[in-house]
Scaffold this motif. Sequence first.
Motif, PDB file in Angstrom:
ATOM      1  N   GLU A  81       0.819  -1.205   0.000  1.00  0.00           N
ATOM      2  CA  GLU A  81       0.000   0.000   0.000  1.00  0.00           C
ATOM      3  C   GLU A  81       0.858   1.263   0.000  1.00  0.00           C
ATOM      4  O   GLU A  81       0.581   2.211  -0.751  1.00  0.00           O
ATOM      5  CB  GLU A  81      -0.938  -0.001   1.207  1.00  0.00           C
ATOM      6  CG  GLU A  81      -1.652   1.314   1.460  1.00  0.00           C
ATOM      7  CD  GLU A  81      -2.636   1.738   0.382  1.00  0.00           C
ATOM      8  OE1 GLU A  81      -2.982   2.928   0.342  1.00  0.00           O
ATOM      9  OE2 GLU A  81      -3.052   0.879  -0.429  1.00  0.00           O
ATOM     10  N   ARG A  87       1.032   4.735  -2.406  1.00  0.00           N
ATOM     11  CA  ARG A  87       0.863   6.100  -1.890  1.00  0.00           C
ATOM     12  C   ARG A  87       2.035   6.998  -2.289  1.00  0.00           C
ATOM     13  O   ARG A  87       1.839   8.169  -2.659  1.00  0.00           O
ATOM     14  CB  ARG A  87       0.727   6.067  -0.368  1.00  0.00           C
ATOM     15  CG  ARG A  87      -0.508   5.327   0.123  1.00  0.00           C
ATOM     16  CD  ARG A  87      -0.658   5.391   1.633  1.00  0.00           C
ATOM     17  NE  ARG A  87      -1.784   4.572   2.088  1.00  0.00           N
ATOM     18  CZ  ARG A  87      -2.269   4.585   3.319  1.00  0.00           C
ATOM     19  NH1 ARG A  87      -1.724   5.376   4.245  1.00  0.00           N
ATOM     20  NH2 ARG A  87      -3.301   3.814   3.648  1.00  0.00           N
ATOM     21  N   ARG A 111      -3.516   8.644  -0.562  1.00  0.00           N
ATOM     22  CA  ARG A 111      -3.710   7.713   0.548  1.00  0.00           C
ATOM     23  C   ARG A 111      -4.809   6.715   0.196  1.00  0.00           C
ATOM     24  O   ARG A 111      -5.644   6.976  -0.657  1.00  0.00           O
ATOM     25  CB  ARG A 111      -4.095   8.443   1.843  1.00  0.00           C
ATOM     26  CG  ARG A 111      -3.023   9.389   2.368  1.00  0.00           C
ATOM     27  CD  ARG A 111      -3.338   9.865   3.786  1.00  0.00           C
ATOM     28  NE  ARG A 111      -3.109   8.776   4.766  1.00  0.00           N
ATOM     29  CZ  ARG A 111      -4.076   8.176   5.449  1.00  0.00           C
ATOM     30  NH1 ARG A 111      -5.344   8.521   5.273  1.00  0.00           N
ATOM     31  NH2 ARG A 111      -3.787   7.214   6.312  1.00  0.00           N
ATOM     32  N   ASN A 112      -4.780   5.558   0.890  1.00  0.00           N
ATOM     33  CA  ASN A 112      -5.849   4.559   0.750  1.00  0.00           C
ATOM     34  C   ASN A 112      -6.102   4.198  -0.707  1.00  0.00           C
ATOM     35  O   ASN A 112      -7.202   4.348  -1.230  1.00  0.00           O
ATOM     36  CB  ASN A 112      -7.125   5.071   1.421  1.00  0.00           C
ATOM     37  CG  ASN A 112      -6.927   5.316   2.912  1.00  0.00           C
ATOM     38  OD1 ASN A 112      -6.130   4.635   3.555  1.00  0.00           O
ATOM     39  ND2 ASN A 112      -7.643   6.283   3.458  1.00  0.00           N
ATOM     40  N   VAL A 159      -7.855  -0.156  -2.670  1.00  0.00           N
ATOM     41  CA  VAL A 159      -9.227  -0.555  -2.407  1.00  0.00           C
ATOM     42  C   VAL A 159     -10.070  -0.023  -3.565  1.00  0.00           C
ATOM     43  O   VAL A 159      -9.865   1.105  -4.024  1.00  0.00           O
ATOM     44  CB  VAL A 159      -9.731  -0.025  -1.044  1.00  0.00           C
ATOM     45  CG1 VAL A 159      -9.705   1.493  -0.998  1.00  0.00           C
ATOM     46  CG2 VAL A 159     -11.099  -0.577  -0.721  1.00  0.00           C
ATOM     47  N   GLU A 169     -14.995   2.408  -2.034  1.00  0.00           N
ATOM     48  CA  GLU A 169     -14.843   2.735  -0.625  1.00  0.00           C
ATOM     49  C   GLU A 169     -14.648   1.463   0.187  1.00  0.00           C
ATOM     50  O   GLU A 169     -15.044   0.376  -0.230  1.00  0.00           O
ATOM     51  CB  GLU A 169     -16.078   3.479  -0.123  1.00  0.00           C
ATOM     52  CG  GLU A 169     -16.324   4.819  -0.803  1.00  0.00           C
ATOM     53  CD  GLU A 169     -17.543   5.520  -0.229  1.00  0.00           C
ATOM     54  OE1 GLU A 169     -18.210   4.948   0.660  1.00  0.00           O
ATOM     55  OE2 GLU A 169     -17.830   6.645  -0.672  1.00  0.00           O
ATOM     56  N   SER A 178     -12.391  -0.590   3.755  1.00  0.00           N
ATOM     57  CA  SER A 178     -11.183  -0.775   4.542  1.00  0.00           C
ATOM     58  C   SER A 178     -10.036  -1.241   3.662  1.00  0.00           C
ATOM     59  O   SER A 178     -10.119  -2.284   3.011  1.00  0.00           O
ATOM     60  CB  SER A 178     -11.436  -1.808   5.647  1.00  0.00           C
ATOM     61  OG  SER A 178     -10.228  -2.326   6.150  1.00  0.00           O
ATOM     62  N   VAL A 179      -8.941  -0.484   3.666  1.00  0.00           N
ATOM     63  CA  VAL A 179      -7.762  -0.881   2.903  1.00  0.00           C
ATOM     64  C   VAL A 179      -7.138  -2.125   3.521  1.00  0.00           C
ATOM     65  O   VAL A 179      -6.726  -3.053   2.809  1.00  0.00           O
ATOM     66  CB  VAL A 179      -6.739   0.266   2.841  1.00  0.00           C
ATOM     67  CG1 VAL A 179      -5.487  -0.167   2.075  1.00  0.00           C
ATOM     68  CG2 VAL A 179      -7.349   1.492   2.178  1.00  0.00           C
ATOM     69  N   ASP A 220      -7.283  -3.181   9.571  1.00  0.00           N
ATOM     70  CA  ASP A 220      -6.506  -1.973   9.312  1.00  0.00           C
ATOM     71  C   ASP A 220      -5.376  -1.842  10.333  1.00  0.00           C
ATOM     72  O   ASP A 220      -4.234  -1.503   9.986  1.00  0.00           O
ATOM     73  CB  ASP A 220      -7.400  -0.733   9.367  1.00  0.00           C
ATOM     74  CG  ASP A 220      -8.347  -0.637   8.180  1.00  0.00           C
ATOM     75  OD1 ASP A 220      -7.929  -0.980   7.061  1.00  0.00           O
ATOM     76  OD2 ASP A 220      -9.503  -0.241   8.382  1.00  0.00           O
TER      77      ASP A 220
END
Length: 454
Positions: free
Chosen positions: A335, A339, A345-346, A349, A352, A354-355, A406
């Motif tokens: 991840e 970024r 960020r995030n 996924v 929408e 939870s990453v 997470d």
Amino acid sequence: MVAIFAKRALLSGGWASNTRVEVEDGRIVSLQPATAGQPGDVCVDTLLPALANLHSHAFQRAMAGMTEYRLAGRDSFWTWRDLMYRFTKHLTPDQVQAIAALVYMEMQEAGYASVGEFHYLHHQPDGKPYDRLTELSDRIMEAAFETGIGLTHLPVLYSYAGVGEKPLEPGQTRFGNNVDRFCKLFDQARDALGGLPDDCRVGIAPHSLRATSPADLVRVLAARRDGPCHIHIAEQPKEVSEVQAGLGARPVEWLLDNVQVDDSWCLIHATHMTDQETLDMAATGAVAGLCPVTEANLGDGPFNGAVFLGAGGTFGVGSDSNVLISLTEELRTLEYSQRLRDLSRNVMVAGEGSVGKTLYCGAAMGGAKALGRDSGEFAVGKLADLVAIDSQNPALCALTSEQLLDGLVFAAKDQVVTDVWSAGRHRVSEGRHIARDQIVSNYRQAMTDLLAKL
């Protein structure tokens, strides 16, 4: 029959409290949420499906820390590879087994239940085969038996030093086979699998488009019959340019145009892809075998993650060079690489959500698929590849169930792992492998003997 009682469990349908799990012959035979534990149950805090480590070169663990000195000029993957060749010159079968046992123990203590061993160290230092062609494959299997990890063994076809059937370099002679000898080795490895538990598998691994030829690839795939197929595909820009110059197309493009790639394939280091290649690969169902810690260590570059996930692509993670064996580090590095590239960020996924859950559950399902392993989710009938973590650890204790993955991926270390089962084999208890002392002792002796020769 073995029974596990978990205060909280991540079942295929979501979180459940106070769940009792019964395991028989390596598989989950019963799940009872909202119940009480019984005498004799193994009691844990939080139970999850365990991940598969889909890509390992076990022997490289012994090199960790030895290649972090900058040489004159720009250091790269290719200078690291030269050092690796010199290192392999001295490895004995006993040392290969001792190193692999340490690696597999460390994987289990980090939360992995199984491993895909991409095994290309086949012969004696001068390139001459051992009296038993599968001597070093046998040692990998012995290490798997010793540790109890679930093994998908992937003997590697490695025939050339580069595109255009360039002759092997001196440092590659331990790897080399023509197709005929490789098929003999592959068949012997399948026979040797009978000494391991039923959940273990043998697949096939053409090393790369650099180390095989189109004609050889056709022949070796015809000999596969079944089982997973793994290949290194687009790790470095130099590799992409060499394949494009020699075969007329970029590696992923060439493979998808010339081979029937399907969901039994795992494309390792599919790092340097165009958006169109990324979409086309996702459509095949093949697993993207990502090794973020090694890819960062070697300066490979980041995966095209957002495009791949948006197209419904399947991925898993592996520890590759084993410079650091850490399940949580692999997922968070994946991840974070996205970024850093995107200044965002995030990223990993779709839409929408939870990453951490996307990364963990995606890697669980993708890793199992890549290894041809009937696991990856927590459900009746699946292999009991399970990991327990301590949600009361300071890194996790403030989080709700929906935040827990997470926290595991981004805030915790592997020390939160308390127990691991590989197809029901309970080899990690209270954070420690049951054979740790002997495995570590054997490894230290092997390294003492090896370093004396370097």
